[in-house]
Design a protein around this motif. Structure first.
Motif, PDB file in Angstrom:
ATOM      1  N   THR A  96       0.819  -1.200   0.000  1.00 15.80           N
ATOM      2  CA  THR A  96       0.000   0.000   0.000  1.00 15.80           C
ATOM      3  C   THR A  96       0.858   1.259   0.000  1.00 15.80           C
ATOM      4  O   THR A  96       0.540   2.231  -0.686  1.00 15.80           O
ATOM      5  CB  THR A  96      -0.967  -0.011   1.200  1.00 15.80           C
ATOM      6  OG1 THR A  96      -1.719  -1.217   1.164  1.00 15.80           O
ATOM      7  CG2 THR A  96      -1.913   1.166   1.164  1.00 15.80           C
ATOM      8  N   VAL A  97       1.958   1.240   0.733  1.00 18.16           N
ATOM      9  CA  VAL A  97       2.873   2.380   0.730  1.00 18.16           C
ATOM     10  C   VAL A  97       3.393   2.629  -0.687  1.00 18.16           C
ATOM     11  O   VAL A  97       3.405   3.771  -1.166  1.00 18.16           O
ATOM     12  CB  VAL A  97       4.044   2.154   1.722  1.00 18.16           C
ATOM     13  CG1 VAL A  97       5.204   3.087   1.426  1.00 18.16           C
ATOM     14  CG2 VAL A  97       3.577   2.332   3.148  1.00 18.16           C
ATOM     15  N   VAL A  98       3.793   1.569  -1.364  1.00 15.84           N
ATOM     16  CA  VAL A  98       4.314   1.709  -2.726  1.00 15.84           C
ATOM     17  C   VAL A  98       3.230   2.251  -3.659  1.00 15.84           C
ATOM     18  O   VAL A  98       3.460   3.199  -4.421  1.00 15.84           O
ATOM     19  CB  VAL A  98       4.871   0.364  -3.240  1.00 15.84           C
ATOM     20  CG1 VAL A  98       5.177   0.422  -4.729  1.00 15.84           C
ATOM     21  CG2 VAL A  98       6.107  -0.039  -2.452  1.00 15.84           C
ATOM     22  N   LEU A  99       2.035   1.677  -3.584  1.00 16.04           N
ATOM     23  CA  LEU A  99       0.956   2.107  -4.479  1.00 16.04           C
ATOM     24  C   LEU A  99       0.494   3.532  -4.182  1.00 16.04           C
ATOM     25  O   LEU A  99       0.251   4.318  -5.110  1.00 16.04           O
ATOM     26  CB  LEU A  99      -0.211   1.139  -4.399  1.00 16.04           C
ATOM     27  CG  LEU A  99       0.077  -0.253  -4.968  1.00 16.04           C
ATOM     28  CD1 LEU A  99      -1.073  -1.202  -4.675  1.00 16.04           C
ATOM     29  CD2 LEU A  99       0.354  -0.186  -6.451  1.00 16.04           C
ATOM     30  N   ILE A 149       3.222   5.898  -5.548  1.00 16.78           N
ATOM     31  CA  ILE A 149       3.133   6.034  -6.996  1.00 16.78           C
ATOM     32  C   ILE A 149       1.940   6.908  -7.374  1.00 16.78           C
ATOM     33  O   ILE A 149       2.043   7.801  -8.217  1.00 16.78           O
ATOM     34  CB  ILE A 149       3.049   4.654  -7.678  1.00 16.78           C
ATOM     35  CG1 ILE A 149       4.369   3.909  -7.529  1.00 16.78           C
ATOM     36  CG2 ILE A 149       2.670   4.790  -9.149  1.00 16.78           C
ATOM     37  CD1 ILE A 149       4.315   2.448  -7.928  1.00 16.78           C
ATOM     38  N   GLY A 150       0.805   6.648  -6.727  1.00 14.73           N
ATOM     39  CA  GLY A 150      -0.406   7.421  -7.027  1.00 14.73           C
ATOM     40  C   GLY A 150      -0.244   8.899  -6.751  1.00 14.73           C
ATOM     41  O   GLY A 150      -0.641   9.744  -7.567  1.00 14.73           O
ATOM     42  N   ASP A 151       0.363   9.244  -5.612  1.00 10.48           N
ATOM     43  CA  ASP A 151       0.533  10.660  -5.294  1.00 10.48           C
ATOM     44  C   ASP A 151       1.569  11.318  -6.201  1.00 10.48           C
ATOM     45  O   ASP A 151       1.402  12.469  -6.593  1.00 10.48           O
ATOM     46  CB  ASP A 151       0.936  10.846  -3.832  1.00 10.48           C
ATOM     47  CG  ASP A 151       0.939  12.309  -3.452  1.00 10.48           C
ATOM     48  OD1 ASP A 151      -0.111  12.967  -3.587  1.00 10.48           O
ATOM     49  OD2 ASP A 151       2.008  12.816  -3.045  1.00 10.48           O
ATOM     50  N   TYR A 192       7.081  16.895  -0.953  1.00 10.99           N
ATOM     51  CA  TYR A 192       7.465  15.669  -0.257  1.00 10.99           C
ATOM     52  C   TYR A 192       6.723  15.498   1.060  1.00 10.99           C
ATOM     53  O   TYR A 192       6.517  14.363   1.514  1.00 10.99           O
ATOM     54  CB  TYR A 192       8.977  15.628  -0.050  1.00 10.99           C
ATOM     55  CG  TYR A 192       9.717  15.459  -1.356  1.00 10.99           C
ATOM     56  CD1 TYR A 192       9.757  14.223  -1.991  1.00 10.99           C
ATOM     57  CD2 TYR A 192      10.340  16.537  -1.960  1.00 10.99           C
ATOM     58  CE1 TYR A 192      10.412  14.068  -3.202  1.00 10.99           C
ATOM     59  CE2 TYR A 192      11.000  16.390  -3.164  1.00 10.99           C
ATOM     60  CZ  TYR A 192      11.029  15.149  -3.780  1.00 10.99           C
ATOM     61  OH  TYR A 192      11.676  14.991  -4.976  1.00 10.99           O
ATOM     62  N   ASN A 193       6.304  16.588   1.685  1.00 12.22           N
ATOM     63  CA  ASN A 193       5.508  16.473   2.911  1.00 12.22           C
ATOM     64  C   ASN A 193       4.162  15.818   2.603  1.00 12.22           C
ATOM     65  O   ASN A 193       3.685  14.974   3.358  1.00 12.22           O
ATOM     66  CB  ASN A 193       5.288  17.838   3.557  1.00 12.22           C
ATOM     67  CG  ASN A 193       6.554  18.395   4.163  1.00 12.22           C
ATOM     68  OD1 ASN A 193       7.438  17.642   4.567  1.00 12.22           O
ATOM     69  ND2 ASN A 193       6.659  19.705   4.204  1.00 12.22           N
ATOM     70  N   ARG A 194       3.551  16.228   1.509  1.00  8.84           N
ATOM     71  CA  ARG A 194       2.286  15.629   1.093  1.00  8.84           C
ATOM     72  C   ARG A 194       2.479  14.148   0.769  1.00  8.84           C
ATOM     73  O   ARG A 194       1.684  13.308   1.188  1.00  8.84           O
ATOM     74  CB  ARG A 194       1.752  16.385  -0.121  1.00  8.84           C
ATOM     75  CG  ARG A 194       0.562  15.737  -0.774  1.00  8.84           C
ATOM     76  CD  ARG A 194       0.128  16.518  -1.994  1.00  8.84           C
ATOM     77  NE  ARG A 194      -0.390  15.620  -3.000  1.00  8.84           N
ATOM     78  CZ  ARG A 194      -0.941  16.019  -4.132  1.00  8.84           C
ATOM     79  NH1 ARG A 194      -1.029  17.308  -4.403  1.00  8.84           N
ATOM     80  NH2 ARG A 194      -1.392  15.151  -4.989  1.00  8.84           N
ATOM     81  N   LEU A 195       3.535  13.831   0.038  1.00 10.05           N
ATOM     82  CA  LEU A 195       3.830  12.441  -0.304  1.00 10.05           C
ATOM     83  C   LEU A 195       4.025  11.611   0.957  1.00 10.05           C
ATOM     84  O   LEU A 195       3.468  10.515   1.086  1.00 10.05           O
ATOM     85  CB  LEU A 195       5.079  12.367  -1.184  1.00 10.05           C
ATOM     86  CG  LEU A 195       5.567  10.969  -1.556  1.00 10.05           C
ATOM     87  CD1 LEU A 195       4.545  10.248  -2.419  1.00 10.05           C
ATOM     88  CD2 LEU A 195       6.902  11.050  -2.267  1.00 10.05           C
ATOM     89  N   GLY A 236      -1.745   5.701   3.969  1.00 13.24           N
ATOM     90  CA  GLY A 236      -2.042   4.492   3.208  1.00 13.24           C
ATOM     91  C   GLY A 236      -1.449   3.251   3.837  1.00 13.24           C
ATOM     92  O   GLY A 236      -2.105   2.206   3.912  1.00 13.24           O
ATOM     93  N   GLY A 237      -0.213   3.343   4.283  1.00 17.39           N
ATOM     94  CA  GLY A 237       0.468   2.179   4.844  1.00 17.39           C
ATOM     95  C   GLY A 237       0.008   1.779   6.221  1.00 17.39           C
ATOM     96  O   GLY A 237       0.269   0.655   6.652  1.00 17.39           O
ATOM     97  N   THR A 238      -0.670   2.663   6.900  1.00 13.64           N
ATOM     98  CA  THR A 238      -1.155   2.312   8.242  1.00 13.64           C
ATOM     99  C   THR A 238      -2.674   2.159   8.240  1.00 13.64           C
ATOM    100  O   THR A 238      -3.188   1.055   8.288  1.00 13.64           O
ATOM    101  CB  THR A 238      -0.722   3.363   9.281  1.00 13.64           C
ATOM    102  OG1 THR A 238      -1.157   4.651   8.866  1.00 13.64           O
ATOM    103  CG2 THR A 238       0.785   3.376   9.450  1.00 13.64           C
ATOM    104  N   VAL A 239      -3.372   3.263   8.144  1.00 14.78           N
ATOM    105  CA  VAL A 239      -4.830   3.244   8.281  1.00 14.78           C
ATOM    106  C   VAL A 239      -5.503   2.397   7.199  1.00 14.78           C
ATOM    107  O   VAL A 239      -6.274   1.490   7.497  1.00 14.78           O
ATOM    108  CB  VAL A 239      -5.397   4.685   8.273  1.00 14.78           C
ATOM    109  CG1 VAL A 239      -6.905   4.684   8.290  1.00 14.78           C
ATOM    110  CG2 VAL A 239      -4.840   5.472   9.439  1.00 14.78           C
ATOM    111  N   GLN A 240      -5.204   2.692   5.948  1.00 18.87           N
ATOM    112  CA  GLN A 240      -5.891   1.997   4.858  1.00 18.87           C
ATOM    113  C   GLN A 240      -5.513   0.524   4.777  1.00 18.87           C
ATOM    114  O   GLN A 240      -6.383  -0.330   4.652  1.00 18.87           O
ATOM    115  CB  GLN A 240      -5.614   2.689   3.518  1.00 18.87           C
ATOM    116  CG  GLN A 240      -6.397   3.951   3.325  1.00 18.87           C
ATOM    117  CD  GLN A 240      -7.889   3.695   3.282  1.00 18.87           C
ATOM    118  OE1 GLN A 240      -8.369   2.828   2.563  1.00 18.87           O
ATOM    119  NE2 GLN A 240      -8.622   4.432   4.075  1.00 18.87           N
ATOM    120  N   ALA A 241      -4.237   0.215   4.825  1.00 23.47           N
ATOM    121  CA  ALA A 241      -3.805  -1.176   4.675  1.00 23.47           C
ATOM    122  C   ALA A 241      -4.358  -2.062   5.779  1.00 23.47           C
ATOM    123  O   ALA A 241      -4.895  -3.139   5.511  1.00 23.47           O
ATOM    124  CB  ALA A 241      -2.281  -1.247   4.645  1.00 23.47           C
TER     125      ALA A 241
END
Length: 106
Positions: A21-24, A27-29, A48-51, A58-63
């Motif tokens: 999820t972090v990778v995806l 890439i998406g952002d 980079y702050n937004r990224l 994504g890597g915590t909450v969503q995944a």
């Protein structure tokens, strides 16, 4: 590569999903920021702050929440002999459940 990913999902599913999820999300952002950059006239720098915020979310909450949500859906929604014979009905039930139960909170 697919078999290695499947093995990783079997041995540590949450960690594997978090990394994926972090990778995806990254890439998406990055793609979204490059599209946004084309619309801006003048100097533009990658945010980079937004990224970082986006991939952390994504890597915590969503995944993690989606791991448990889809696990729950697999066990509780459209399960049974009569639904296994009707895969379209099972898929539609899960899509509607996802759209109206999980998505508003995500």
């Amino acid at each position: 590569m697919i078999s290695a990913y499947s093995d990783a999902l079997r041995h540590s599913p949450i960690l594997t999903k978090c990394i994926s999820t972090v990778v995806l999300f990254g890439i998406g952002d990055t793609v979204a920021q490059s599209i946004q950059r084309r619309r801006i006239v003048g100097p533009y720098q990658h945010d980079y702050n937004r990224l970082f915020a986006f991939v952390c979310y994504g890597g915590t909450v969503q995944a993690i929440s989606q791991h448990y949500w889809f696990d729950w859906m697999d066990k509780n929604i459209a399960v049974g002999v009569k639904y296994k014979q009707k895969p379209l009905l099972q898929a539609m039930t899960r899509v509607v459940s996802h759209s109206f139960i999980y998505a508003p909170f995500a």
